[in-house]
Design an enzyme around this catalytic site. Structure first.
Site, PDB file in Angstrom:
ATOM      1  N   GLU A 435       0.998  -1.409   0.543  1.00 42.24           N
ATOM      2  CA  GLU A 435      -0.014  -0.486   0.253  1.00 42.24           C
ATOM      3  C   GLU A 435       0.323   1.515   0.185  1.00 42.24           C
ATOM      4  O   GLU A 435       0.628   2.308  -1.093  1.00 42.24           O
ATOM      5  CB  GLU A 435      -0.563   0.059   1.187  1.00 42.24           C
ATOM      6  N   HIS A 502     -11.565  -5.574   8.930  1.00 47.61           N
ATOM      7  CA  HIS A 502     -12.267  -5.600   7.738  1.00 47.61           C
ATOM      8  C   HIS A 502     -13.229  -5.036   7.891  1.00 47.61           C
ATOM      9  O   HIS A 502     -14.418  -5.330   7.497  1.00 47.61           O
ATOM     10  CB  HIS A 502     -12.375  -7.287   7.526  1.00 47.61           C
TER      11      HIS A 502
END
Ligand SMILES: Cc1ncc(C[n+]2csc(CCOP(=O)(O)OP(=O)(O)O)c2C)c(N)n1
Length: 696
Positions: A435, A502
């Site tokens: 990322e 998540h």
């Protein structure tokens, strides 16, 4: 002759006189000793003029530094990171690159700036925090970039610029331009994850980047044997499937010849190359920190390898340079330094206003309304985002999508399904799991005239790209007027039983960072229009997409491209007793609550964008209803509800009949079990809190 010219001339005369009478007041390291040449400078068949060009390219930064060290001792500059002894690398690399190619230097690469011919007074005023510098006094020393000179300076965190170089090189490659990009790091910086991520991406994507490690023996006080275990850092190239070379960083001819040849080669055949330049840091990490920890013999060994004194000996012995010519060149450079210093001193100190400072945080965005067409179709949130993204890809051929599994697989939520067929794999790019490098690469694309949308596979994973988001993207426009035309898509939110990593809705991490915009739609219509605006806006935008709404919320959505302005809340219901402020999934929880409790007469505001925030609509409603409840999905402390609440207290206190109420989720990580998650989420607490407020 203008004033600068006259001053310059006068200083030359003064210095010449000083020389003539043997009264030179400044002695320099390069004047101090004569060393037998220990380098081979005869490779590559350089002509006399090339040799002299290389020599002067090192001499000028050396003489500037020597002057800066004097000024530092006099307390006239605050901090200095010395590159003395390392000049051959900056000078050699810069001269080997073409002027229109980007270079991303570090704090010891004065030679890059000087050899891109930046007028010295602009560097001096930059170091003094004055207006003629490159950051309007907002950042120090070499922490700036300039499109004019195709230099992109570092941020303090060292590593992110390696990924930025990837993005710059990717833009060249996508446009079919035969250009390369050079980026610097110290050997200490190679221990950062950013180094690994950037090299890996460059390798997988065959990007024309020269990764230049300046191995100068120490990272602050840490010697190389405490920094890494391999023999040569260049050996790491093998692990990335990348060509690599060890280069003598104190031999300007070797640096220049090798980098010239490699740069030429990767312009023709795009690929990254890792270069390890061996050199030594002759002074402290920064001047105040000294070099006590460096053994004397090491210092002496490297002093004998000084890149300038050795080369000068060679030039003189070959008859390319006489001592008189050398002295004369010293005079000219010193005179130039003095004249430009004078000009810098004469410039008044920076002044500004709060308005000017605030105005530069974001690049001005001239919002162009594109009205929705009349034809509509019913879409789920997920389809509306997908359709909006596709239409932006059609509209902007310089737009690139990057993310894990976004290409053939279509992304884990299938938002980019079918995109590869329409736009190809160059513009819809699968990324390795990295990322930080991809956020940085998106920044690099923007620097090199492209637009980028990055999909975080889950918004939770933004933590792995957090540094470049909040430090690079957010601050670039304020620091040096460079926009970050990047949208980061953030699938987020709970209610799906996905556990602590998540399910987060982490918008508060970004709303508190000046320079970022934050968008959080609750409906398909808004999602499509706001995504179009986010992509048009040249500023970095965090675009939150609630996973639980993806397939549960449907709406009629205009079929064509349209935009919705940022900073405009929508009023979903109008009532008289209370104002409900919320966004994202909270909007649907509030709607549900009001449907089930028709006796409650409320204004319901869907904020839609959190930065910018629609204070006007909020305040107008508060003044009408005199009671406010703010519902957020995130846990309470430090969330946006707290700030909205504080603003209402400060600006609308006299209109309030009750304290502002915040309803938020429990102060715990988000639990996995649906039973636990239900009691975690603020949804279950909202009605009770609303009734309490109405009864106050
Ligand atoms: C993320 C981060 N960690 C630590 C630092 C502090 N720091 C600044 S420069 C530096 C040493 C860098 O060493 P190296 O990369 O070898 O470059 P050199 O200074 O030797 O040229 C350190 C530890 C920082 N600026 N950023």
């Amino acid at each position: 002759m203008n004033n600068l010219g006259i001053l310059y001339f006068e200083i030359v005369v003064v210095f010449r006189n000083l020389y003539t009478f043997g009264n030179l007041i400044i002695t320099t390291m390069s004047d101090q000793k004569t060393v037998q040449s220990i380098f081979n400078y005869t490779t590559g068949n350089l002509a006399k003029k090339d040799h002299l060009r290389l020599y002067y390219a090192m001499l000028k930064p050396r003489l500037i530094e020597e002057k800066m060290l004097i000024l530092l001792r006099q307390g006239k500059i605050s901090k200095w990171f010395s590159g003395i002894g390392q000049e051959a690398i900056s000078a050699g690399v810069t001269l080997a690159m073409q002027k229109e190619e980007y270079i991303l230097p570090m704090h010891r690469n004065l030679g890059v700036f000087v050899n891109r011919d930046i007028p010295l007074y602009r560097l001096f005023t930059q170091w003094q925090g004055k207006a003629s510098g490159f950051t309007k006094g907002r950042d120090r020393s070499f922490h700036f970039g300039t499109q004019e000179y195709k230099i992109v300076g570092m941020i303090s965190h060292l590593g992110p610029q390696l990924g930025v170089a990837d993005g710059i090189a990717l833009a060249h490659k996508l446009r079919g331009e035969k250009q390369c990009c050079a980026v610097f790091t110290g050997e200490g910086g190679t221990s950062e994850g950013d180094f690994h991520e950037a090299l890996n991406v460059a390798s997988v994507w065959d990007l024309p980047v020269l990764f230049c490690i300046e191995n100068n023996g120490y990272g602050l006080s840490t010697p190389t044997n405490e920094q890494y275990r391999c023999e040569n850092l260049a050996d790491r190239g093998l692990g990335y499937g990348m060509e690599s070379h060890v280069i003598d960083g104190n031999n300007i001819v070797e640096v220049y010849n090798k980098v010239s040849a490699l740069a030429e080669s990767i312009r023709e055949n795009p690929r990254p190359i890792l270069l390890e330049f061996r050199t030594f840091r002759m002074r402290g990490h920064e001047e105040a920190s000294g070099t006590k920890y460096v053994p004397d013999d090491l210092m002496e060994t490297w002093e004998a390898k000084d890149p300038i004194t050795n080369y000068r000996e060679f030039l003189i012995s070959e008859g390319y340079l006489t001592t008189e010519e050398d002295d004369h060149q010293h005079l000219l450079i010193r005179a130039e330094i003095e004249a430009h210093l004078q000009k810098a001193y004469e410039e008044e100190d920076i002044s500004s206003t709060e308005t000017l400072e605030l105005d530069d945080v974001y690049k001005e965005f001239n919002y162009q309304e594109v009205k929705p067409n009349l034809a509509t179709e019913e879409l789920r949130l997920v389809d509306a985002i997908s359709q909006g993204l596709k239409q932006s890809m059609e509209r902007y051929d310089n737009l690139v999508i990057m993310g894990q599994d976004v290409a053939d697989y279509g992304g884990v939520f299938k938002i980019t399904e079918g995109f590869v067929e329409q736009f190809g794999k160059e513009r819809v790019r699968n990324t390795p799991i990295c990322e930080s490098a991809i956020v940085s690469a998106a920044m690099g694309l923007s620097i090199n005239k492209m637009k980028a949308v990055m999909e975080m596979q889950f918004g939770d994973f933004a933590t792995s790209g957090f540094n470049p988001i909040v430090n690079y993207l957010a601050k670039s426009h304020y620091r040096w007027n460079q926009e970050a035309d990047v949208v980061i898509r953030m699938p987020c939110g709970g209610g799906v039983g996905a556990g602590p990593f998540h399910s987060q809705t982490n918008e508060a991490w970004f709303t508190k960072t000046p320079g970022l915009k934050v968008v959080y739609p609750a409906f398909p219509y808004d999602a499509k229009g706001l995504l179009a605006t986010a992509i048009e806006d040249p500023n970095p935008v965090l675009y939150f997409e609630h996973k639980a709404l993806y397939r549960s919320i449907r709406q009629e959505v205009p079929t064509d491209y349209f935009t919705i302005p940022f900073g405009k809340a929508s009023i979903l219901k109008e009532g008289k007793d209370v104002t409900i402020i919320t966004y994202g999934a909270g909007v649907h929880w509030a709607l549900e609550t009001l449907d089930e409790n028709p006796d409650i007469s409320a204004d319901l505001l869907d904020l839609r964008t959190l930065q910018p925030l629609d204070y006007g609509t909020i305040y107008e409603s508060v003044k009408k209803t005199n009671r406010v409840i703010i519902l957020q999905e995130d846990s309470k402390f430090g969330g946006i509800a707290s700030d909205i609440s504080a603003c209402i207290m400060e600006d609308c206190f006299k209109y309030l009949d009750a304290p502002v109420k915040r309803v938020a989720s429990l102060e715990t990580p988000i639990p996995f079990s649906k039973i636990l998650e239900r009691s975690y989420l603020s949804r279950s607490k909202f009605l009770v809190a609303l009734r309490e407020l109405l009864a106050f």
